[in-house]
Write an enzyme that holds these catalytic residues in place. Structure first.
Site: not given
Ligand code: PBG
Length: 354
Positions: A216, A269
């Protein structure tokens, strides 16, 4: 024979071989004719590949449209079962739940409350919709006052890794107890998969899979989500725990560690800006691999389509197909419902070809 000189005979036979495998004998366009092109299509998109996110909000009575994600809504607890049923009826096999809780604190207590927003949502969906796979996002950022994904040391302005792990374990167990089928840790804490696997196993949830947000990235494309999930952070950024967009080898190490810790499904992601990462991970590990087409990717397509600058349906289809072609077995996408409707109408196959 002097080095570097190729005998004439060899040169001629090479040239003949080349010509015989070239135009006009070979015409790549032959297989691009209507009908035939579908036969040779290498990638197929199906509703079975999709996971649909739902934002469930404990603080509202009626659905609220998310400004930064037109067409997406936060739904109140008593509407979540209907929303899930609609998704299931479209042929989508799975949902992922994000919660907006009534209360937030420093320690994210509402994240592992058996009567928390996600726990209630899971129970209500479970009782009404058979056969839908319920994935829950396991993270603290929606439940902490500072909006970070773990316990914060204010003096050092940092997120503490190890004290966060037992809390993630508790959150995962409470989700599983409520009836979640898969838990999906997204906080990028080191050791989170191991901590969650251990906690689940101790509580008897040995068969609950973990879908880890393994690679991520610290991405601006999460911007619209933060309004959706009310998880903007009070200070700093997430660069201390999420991955640097400059790195690719590091993503393989993240995935390898998650597999060793017991991840059943790994995730990349965002999706489109990171297709190279997705491809490398799928090729290197052949693990069930998910990709998350995030809020910013959604918003970009919606905004350009609203301007009339590109065809919305085509953009949805092509983006999802590309993610699948790069190696995703499953795609988390806010377009899931639209895509499922389009695919039912045989969208890709019926594209007219001239
Ligand atoms: C929470 C999380 C996030 C997303 C999914 N789970 C936000 C982040 O890490 O700031 C992002 C999902 C999206 O932008 O569609 N940790």
């Amino acid at each position: 024979m002097r080095a570097g000189i190729i005998p004439v005979k060899e040169l001629i036979s090479d040239a003949i071989a080349m010509v015989s495998t070239m135009f006009p004998k070979i015409r790549m366009r032959r297989l691009r004719q209507p009908g035939i092109r579908n036969l040779v299509a290498e990638t197929q998109l199906s509703p079975d590949d999709l996971i649909c996110p739902i934002f469930v909000d404990e603080t509202i009575e009626n659905s609220v449209e998310i400004g930064s994600m037109p067409g997406q809504y936060r739904v109140p607890l008593d509407a979540v079962a209907d929303e899930a049923k609609e998704i299931k009826d479209l042929g989508i096999p799975a949902i992922i739940l994000f919660g907006i809780p009534e209360t937030k604190d420093e320690g994210a207590m509402s994240a592992y409350d058996d009567d928390g927003v996600i726990q209630q949502a899971v129970r209500s969906i479970r009782s009404g919709t058979d056969g839908l796979v319920i994935v829950t996002d396991v993270c603290l950022c929606e439940y902490t006052t500072h909006g970070h994904c773990g316990i914060v040391d204010y003096a050092r302005e940092t997120v503490l890794n190890d004290p966060t792990l037992p809390i993630l374990g508790k959150v995962a167990v409470s989700h599983a107890r409520a009836g979640a089928d898969i838990v999906a840790p997204s906080g990028m804490m080191d050791g989170m998969v191991r901590a969650i696997r251990t906690a689940l196993d101790i509580d008897g949830f040995t068969d609950t899979p973990i879908m880890s947000y393994s690679a991520k990235y610290c991405s601006c494309f999460y911007g619209p989500f933060r309004e959706a999930a009310d998880s903007g952070y009070a200070f700093g950024d997430r660069g201390g725990y999420q991955m640097d967009p400059a790195n690719s080898d590091e993503a393989l190490r993240e995935v390898e560690l998650d597999i060793a810790e017991g991840a059943d499904i790994v995730m990349v992601k965002p999706a489109i800006p990171y297709l190279d990462i997705l491809y490398r991970i799928k090729t290197a590990y052949q693990m069930p691999t998910a990709a998350y087409q995030v809020s910013g990717e959604y918003a970009m397509i919606e905004a350009t389509a609203a301007m009339g600058w590109l065809d919305r349906d085509q953009a949805i289809y092509e983006s999802l197909l590309s993610i699948k072609r790069a190696g995703a077995d499953m795609i988390l996408t806010y377009f899931a419902k639209d895509a499922a409707r389009m695919l039912r109408e045989d969208f890709g196959a019926s594209t007219t070809t001239i």
